[in-house]
Design an enzyme around this catalytic site. Structure first.
Site: not given
Length: 750
Positions: A450, A647
């Site tokens: 990410d 995350d």
């Protein structure tokens, strides 16, 4: 359908996977038990069962095999809120929850009340199979080994004084060590494990006496006990590698009540209470700073040796060390739910989950051990019957093969390495949920990252201040004035830069947001606008030079806000969510290891491309969560082993789709629960470190298997040709086990 209940116990004396296998088979035979998980490395027994299981019968069975058994607390999930009651310590001894089967937080098991305070160390005829506390020579296993050794030396001495009775003296010395071993062998056989090492040892010793090799039999039993003792010491060292984390939390805390402080046991702290932390003290609980600012040394939690400055509102963790300032903390988690306790529980859970290689070795040993017994029997019987060999000589060789064939070293080769790796990782802030994850990580071909909050810090910062004739400090001062009180990420970046520069923003009158374009207000009697270039250009034309500067900043992925004062262009601020300092080096390190990297982000292509160019990583931008999941699945369909780093929240679908999900971010609860691995320090550099740990672990496992099987193969050949006998045979077994365990312990230094 009512879900099964679960009971957890601590088992003392499990030195190897063979011990665990005996307990597993014995407990599975108890009525009401539906599943059993035994971890010799964590020293735990987890039983899933219905409400008719006899818990007292579990205690009798396990202690009958020669192991100590005490209740342990249920492993709460990370997301469970702490209860408003004093919490037990992580180890669980004496906990009111200990040994209870828990469903919806309530006790359901039958008969658990009568063994909460059972003594650990019991066992068959007072025999404790393990080493749990104090020096080894004070343990029952240590005393038994010393006693057997003393009896052997005494037999040698008396044999020289009374030569005619020498065989009787050695027989007596043999009985000192053999009787406890034989009793354990019989208990294991009754519990469903007829081919235990104790049974092989007993048969070999009795057979040696029959062929008038009593002296050698006594020596072999002593060497066997020495080997077990060394296994216990090594296993305990591995187990304590992670348990040492619990010792970092101080035993007492300074509780503040009505302005007064008093010392209380740390385990009695409740969420919401306030504690005082003096300079140099370790924090007694997880909490939030309510007053004070100090540097916090979080090396015990994350492996990062550089202290971190934290102030009001910052989260801090138990076991970390306060620097030079006095802090007041609001406790956010009880002792059994603080970060260190959760790390210990997660590692124990991971150790209880068997890796694919370990499961294969377990299945192999079930065939291997009976096969060795058959080979030993054929070696002892066939040559005398078919080739007129000497019975004594071939029975002796058969007994030696029986000892060589013990699978202890082979069975412990995988779990010992995995337990050491998990402990080493946890101490550095790398949480891995099981051996299967380690094995898969070692085979990863591609890692997808990410962007926001992973490759970047997730917080924009001011990178450039452009002056259109005004001083930079004045541009920053007026811009900060307009943004005062705003919670927008770009506003936070401007205010942080102003604070860093020591600039005090003046008050603003009539501050008004411009609907996603910017903000305007009156400062010191001047009309100010801080907005996007497009919004400013609608009121004040931009010169070609300014447009060129802004375009260059935009090309590098930066967001630009222009400050206008009374209709005159004053200056501009450029902001970007910059890559983490270690991101470029981490991506390069992964490429050097032959691992392909790709960024999957929902950000705009312009910003993502700029960040990707900085890091040297392939970019796929403007993706929805479903797009990330689709891409990960497509990469797997190409035959790649894929890890996803994110995350743990908006990347959840992709994390779940990947072969391995790795969560970033300071130990957030959701990250710890949903991913296969978590990086507590939120460092990109820890991703290649995690890959290295997994690869070193697999190399260690292969070394262990080679040592275990290689030594046995060598001594099998030398025994058959008459070069070695019973003594080398037992050394081959116990020596290989100790070598394998010590080799695995090298991973603790990672």
């Amino acid at each position: 359908m009512i879900p099964p209940l679960e009971s957890r116990y601590r088992v003392s004396g499990m030195d190897c996977a063979g011990c665990a296998a005996k307990i597993d088979r014995a407990v599975r035979r108890i009525e009401g038990v539906t599943d059993v998980s035994v971890s010799p490395t964590a020293g735990t027994l987890v039983i899933r069962h219905d409400d008719v299981m006899d818990s007292a019968g579990v205690e009798r069975t396990v202690k009958g095999l020669g192991y100590g058994l005490t209740p342990a607390p249920r492993l709460r999930t990370i997301s469970e809120a702490p209860v408003d009651a004093p919490a037990a310590c992580c180890a669980g001894h004496g906990s009111s929850e200990g040994g209870l089967s828990v469903q919806d937080g309530e006790s359901e098991a039958k008969g658990t009340h009568d063994h909460h305070h059972g003594t650990p160390g019991g066992g068959l005829h007072g025999h404790d199979h393990g080493l749990e506390a104090g020096p080894w020579w004070r343990s029952r296993k240590g005393r038994l080994t010393i006693g057997a050794g003393a009896a052997l030396l005494l037999a040698y001495g008396l044999g020289h004084v009374f030569p005619g009775a020498g065989s009787l003296f050695f027989l007596a010395a043999l009985m000192v060590g053999l009787v406890p071993i034989a009793l354990r062998a019989l208990a294991a056989a009754r519990a469903g494990t007829p081919f235990s090492i104790e049974m092989l040892m007993t048969i070999a010793a009795i057979g040696a006496v029959v062929i008038d090799a009593g002296e050698e039999a006594a020596a072999v039993v002593f060497l066997f006990l020495v080997g077990e003792l060394l296994e216990g010491v090594a296993a305990l060292r591995a187990r304590r590698g992670i348990e040492a984390l619990s010792a970092l939390v101080p035993k007492t805390a300074l509780l503040e009540v009505d302005g007064q402080t008093r010392s209380v046991p740390a385990e009695t702290l409740l969420a919401g209470q306030t504690i005082l932390v003096r300079p140099g003290d370790s924090l007694a609980a997880d909490g939030e700073i309510v007053s004070g600012e100090s540097q916090i040394n979080e090396a015990s939690m994350t492996g990062e040796s550089v202290p971190v400055t934290k102030g009001i509102g910052a989260a801090v963790f138990a076991g970390t060390v306060n620097g030079e300032g006095t802090l007041r903390l609001r406790v956010t988690a009880t002792a059994s739910d603080n970060m260190i306790a959760r790390i210990v529980r997660l590692v124990e859970e991971a150790q209880e989950a068997k890796a694919p290689t370990e499961r294969f070795i377990d299945r192999f040993s079930r065939i291997y051990t009976p096969g060795v017994v058959l080979v030993a029997l054929l070696t002892a019987v066939l040559p005398p019957l078919l080739m007129e060999g000497a019975w004594d000589a071939w029975i002796y060789k058969g007994l030696a093969i029986l000892l060589i064939g013990c699978p202890c070293a082979l069975v412990i080769s995988v779990p010992a390495a995995i337990a050491s790796a998990l402990s080493a990782g946890a101490r550095r802030g790398l949480l891995v949920k099981g051996g299967a994850v380690l094995e898969t990580l070692a085979k990863v071909d591609l890692i997808a990252f990410d962007k926001t909050g992973t490759l970047t810090a997730g917080r924009p910062v001011v990178t450039d201040i452009l002056s259109f004739g005004a001083p930079e400090a004045e541009i920053l001062r007026l811009s900060a004035a307009l943004e005062t009180g705003s919670s927008h990420p770009l506003a936070a970046a401007i205010l942080a830069r102003a604070k860093e520069a020591g600039v005090t923003p003046p008050p603003v009158d009539g501050g008004t947001a411009l609907g996603g374009k910017g903000v305007r207000g009156i400062v010191e009697g001047k009309a100010l606008i801080l907005a996007s270039p497009k919004a400013i250009a609608a009121e004040t034309p931009l010169s070609p030079e300014i447009e060129s500067q802004i375009a260059a900043l935009n090309e590098s992925g930066k967001t630009v806000s222009i400050l206008s004062v009374d209709g005159r262009l004053f200056g501009a601020l450029a902001m970007r969510d910059d890559p983490r300092p270690d991101a470029r080096a981490a991506v390069s390190a992964l490429k050097a290891r032959g691992i392909r990297t790709v960024m999957l982000t929902g950000d705009t292509a312009r910003v993502a491309t700029a960040v990707g160019a900085d890091l040297g990583i392939e970019v796929k931008a403007e993706l929805l969560p479903a797009d990330k999941q689709r891409i990960v699945s497509a990469l797997k369909a190409e035959g790649l082993t894929v890890a996803k780093v994110g995350d743990g929240i908006n990347d959840a679908p992709a994390l779940a789709a990947a072969d391995i999900g790795i969560a970033m971010g300071g130990g957030a609860d959701v990250a710890l629960e949903t991913a296969d691995a978590a990086l507590l320090q939120a460092r990109i550099a820890d991703v290649p470190a995690l890959v290295d740990l997994s690869r070193r672990t697999m190399v260690n496992i292969r070394q262990n298997i080679a040592v275990a099987l290689g030594l046995k193969a060598v001594f099998l050949v030398t025994t058959l040709i008459g070069v070695t006998g019973l003594w080398p045979a037992i050394l081959a077994d116990t020596g290989a086990t100790v070598l394998v365990t010590m080799n695995a312990l090298r991973l603790l230094r990672t």
